[in-house]
Design a protein around this motif. Sequence first.
Motif, PDB file in Angstrom:
ATOM      1  N   ARG A 123       0.839  -1.204   0.000  1.00 43.10           N
ATOM      2  CA  ARG A 123       0.000   0.000   0.000  1.00 43.10           C
ATOM      3  C   ARG A 123       0.875   1.255   0.000  1.00 43.10           C
ATOM      4  O   ARG A 123       2.075   1.184   0.278  1.00 43.10           O
ATOM      5  N   ASP A 124       0.243   2.391  -0.255  1.00 43.43           N
ATOM      6  CA  ASP A 124       0.979   3.647  -0.379  1.00 43.43           C
ATOM      7  C   ASP A 124       1.081   4.441   0.924  1.00 43.43           C
ATOM      8  O   ASP A 124       1.424   5.619   0.905  1.00 43.43           O
ATOM      9  N   HIS A 125       0.787   3.803   2.046  1.00 37.59           N
ATOM     10  CA  HIS A 125       0.858   4.495   3.331  1.00 37.59           C
ATOM     11  C   HIS A 125       1.104   3.498   4.459  1.00 37.59           C
ATOM     12  O   HIS A 125       0.817   2.312   4.317  1.00 37.59           O
ATOM     13  N   ASP A 126       1.620   4.017   5.560  1.00 42.42           N
ATOM     14  CA  ASP A 126       1.771   3.217   6.772  1.00 42.42           C
ATOM     15  C   ASP A 126       1.763   4.171   7.951  1.00 42.42           C
ATOM     16  O   ASP A 126       2.577   5.107   8.007  1.00 42.42           O
ATOM     17  N   GLY A 165      -0.112   6.627   8.675  1.00 42.65           N
ATOM     18  CA  GLY A 165      -0.302   8.022   8.314  1.00 42.65           C
ATOM     19  C   GLY A 165       0.806   8.639   7.491  1.00 42.65           C
ATOM     20  O   GLY A 165       0.759   9.823   7.168  1.00 42.65           O
ATOM     21  N   ARG A 166       1.800   7.856   7.126  1.00 40.92           N
ATOM     22  CA  ARG A 166       2.923   8.376   6.319  1.00 40.92           C
ATOM     23  C   ARG A 166       2.858   7.788   4.917  1.00 40.92           C
ATOM     24  O   ARG A 166       2.593   6.595   4.748  1.00 40.92           O
ATOM     25  N   ALA A 167       3.123   8.611   3.918  1.00 38.53           N
ATOM     26  CA  ALA A 167       3.111   8.160   2.527  1.00 38.53           C
ATOM     27  C   ALA A 167       4.325   7.284   2.246  1.00 38.53           C
ATOM     28  O   ALA A 167       5.460   7.656   2.550  1.00 38.53           O
ATOM     29  N   VAL A 168       4.070   6.102   1.688  1.00 39.90           N
ATOM     30  CA  VAL A 168       5.124   5.153   1.323  1.00 39.90           C
ATOM     31  C   VAL A 168       5.301   5.182  -0.187  1.00 39.90           C
ATOM     32  O   VAL A 168       4.316   5.130  -0.930  1.00 39.90           O
ATOM     33  N   THR A 169       6.545   5.272  -0.658  1.00 42.24           N
ATOM     34  CA  THR A 169       6.797   5.292  -2.106  1.00 42.24           C
ATOM     35  C   THR A 169       7.247   3.940  -2.636  1.00 42.24           C
ATOM     36  O   THR A 169       7.002   3.623  -3.798  1.00 42.24           O
ATOM     37  N   GLN A 226      10.805   0.183   4.400  1.00 41.95           N
ATOM     38  CA  GLN A 226       9.866   1.092   3.758  1.00 41.95           C
ATOM     39  C   GLN A 226      10.561   2.413   3.459  1.00 41.95           C
ATOM     40  O   GLN A 226      11.281   2.938   4.302  1.00 41.95           O
ATOM     41  N   PHE A 229       9.729   6.302   2.610  1.00 46.28           N
ATOM     42  CA  PHE A 229       8.640   7.257   2.724  1.00 46.28           C
ATOM     43  C   PHE A 229       8.813   8.414   1.746  1.00 46.28           C
ATOM     44  O   PHE A 229       9.921   8.670   1.258  1.00 46.28           O
TER      45      PHE A 229
END
Length: 139
Positions: free
Chosen positions: A38-41, A43-47, A126, A128
């Motif tokens: 997924r693109d988040h973890d 509340g933080r955006a994961v790239t 991960q 971010f």
Amino acid sequence: MVTVIGVVTDQPLDVAAHEAAVADRRAGAVVSFAGVVRDHDHGRAVTSLEYEGHPSAERVLREVADKIAAEPEVYAVAVSHRIGPLAIGDTALVAAVSTAHRGAAFAACARLVDEVKAQLPIWKRQVFADGTEEWVNCP
């Protein structure tokens, strides 16, 4: 005879192939799970992320699969985990279980995934959106 498949690979995973691997004429239920990047973890955006596995990872994965396959209601188990770099939307974990009835299949698949997550010596890095990174499940 119970079919058990457990693979750690750097190749893309195929849910349909796992479902086909657990097909059994006695089975009234095949339940599968796909763990997707997924693109988040929290509340933080994961790239992006990368999975790194210990050399024992495939052996441990098969032991977990064998444990679930030994349950009397289970006909077959297939589970695989990716290692290496993965992009958002890639499948990191696939599990499939067949049984005679849906309740047992859902329960067995849930136990399989939970045991894999608890025991498998695979760690996740991960990355971010702000450029920072974090290792997860690392000893």
